[in-house]
Motif scaffolding. Sequence first.
Motif, PDB file in Angstrom:
ATOM      1  N   ALA A  54       0.835  -1.204   0.000  1.00 43.61           N
ATOM      2  CA  ALA A  54       0.000   0.000   0.000  1.00 43.61           C
ATOM      3  C   ALA A  54       0.872   1.258   0.000  1.00 43.61           C
ATOM      4  O   ALA A  54       0.559   2.238  -0.695  1.00 43.61           O
ATOM      5  CB  ALA A  54      -0.939  -0.002   1.200  1.00 43.61           C
ATOM      6  N   VAL A  55       1.965   1.232   0.738  1.00 39.59           N
ATOM      7  CA  VAL A  55       2.885   2.367   0.750  1.00 39.59           C
ATOM      8  C   VAL A  55       3.489   2.567  -0.638  1.00 39.59           C
ATOM      9  O   VAL A  55       3.597   3.698  -1.127  1.00 39.59           O
ATOM     10  CB  VAL A  55       3.989   2.178   1.822  1.00 39.59           C
ATOM     11  N   ALA A  56       3.865   1.477  -1.305  1.00 42.96           N
ATOM     12  CA  ALA A  56       4.426   1.568  -2.664  1.00 42.96           C
ATOM     13  C   ALA A  56       3.411   2.181  -3.626  1.00 42.96           C
ATOM     14  O   ALA A  56       3.775   2.998  -4.483  1.00 42.96           O
ATOM     15  CB  ALA A  56       4.865   0.189  -3.158  1.00 42.96           C
ATOM     16  N   VAL A  57       2.155   1.805  -3.481  1.00 42.08           N
ATOM     17  CA  VAL A  57       1.105   2.360  -4.349  1.00 42.08           C
ATOM     18  C   VAL A  57       0.933   3.850  -4.068  1.00 42.08           C
ATOM     19  O   VAL A  57       0.880   4.667  -4.988  1.00 42.08           O
ATOM     20  CB  VAL A  57      -0.232   1.600  -4.148  1.00 42.08           C
ATOM     21  N   GLN A  58       0.863   4.225  -2.802  1.00 43.81           N
ATOM     22  CA  GLN A  58       0.701   5.630  -2.439  1.00 43.81           C
ATOM     23  C   GLN A  58       1.902   6.465  -2.885  1.00 43.81           C
ATOM     24  O   GLN A  58       1.738   7.624  -3.271  1.00 43.81           O
ATOM     25  CB  GLN A  58       0.499   5.762  -0.932  1.00 43.81           C
ATOM     26  N   ASP A  59       3.091   5.880  -2.838  1.00 47.70           N
ATOM     27  CA  ASP A  59       4.289   6.596  -3.291  1.00 47.70           C
ATOM     28  C   ASP A  59       4.217   6.949  -4.777  1.00 47.70           C
ATOM     29  O   ASP A  59       4.913   7.850  -5.232  1.00 47.70           O
ATOM     30  CB  ASP A  59       5.557   5.778  -3.014  1.00 47.70           C
TER      31      ASP A  59
END
Length: 167
Positions: free
Chosen positions: A71-76
Amino acid sequence: MNDAILVPIDGSRAADASLAYSLGLAVALKARVVLLHVIDAEPLFLQTADDFNEHRRTLRAYGEELLGKAAVAVQDCGLQVSYFLHETVESHAAAIIVAQAVAQHCGLIVLGTHGRRPLSRLPLGRDAELVLRDSAVPVLFVRSPVPEDTRASRHGEASSDRRPLTA
């Protein structure tokens, strides 16, 4: 296509490849990414209730960590993300993937595949084949990259740690 892409993840190289591909696609389409991790918590033979519950807690913690990092990778990438952890002892992951794609109004499912089967068959795992068969939502398969050392041995090439013979 609707505005969401479903990406089932399990921590494998194939799932990592499908997530990476999905991020590029979602950026281009300005699509929301829906992450899904399915826990198959089927009791093991002769497992005590306490062992089973500990096994479930371990699987759940792993799934939550996996989803959180993804999820962090997507938000980044500047994308909207939602994620779901689904635990089952009865259903196949494929049935859950197909149902989640419909429930989240996804226009595409992106699945990673290892490509380990003989060329005479589709290079898909069992769950991937079931998703393809049962899904009303289009399915895109992303093949896992082959590690360098495996690639060399498949083609009969010398491995990188061998030195050429000199006279």
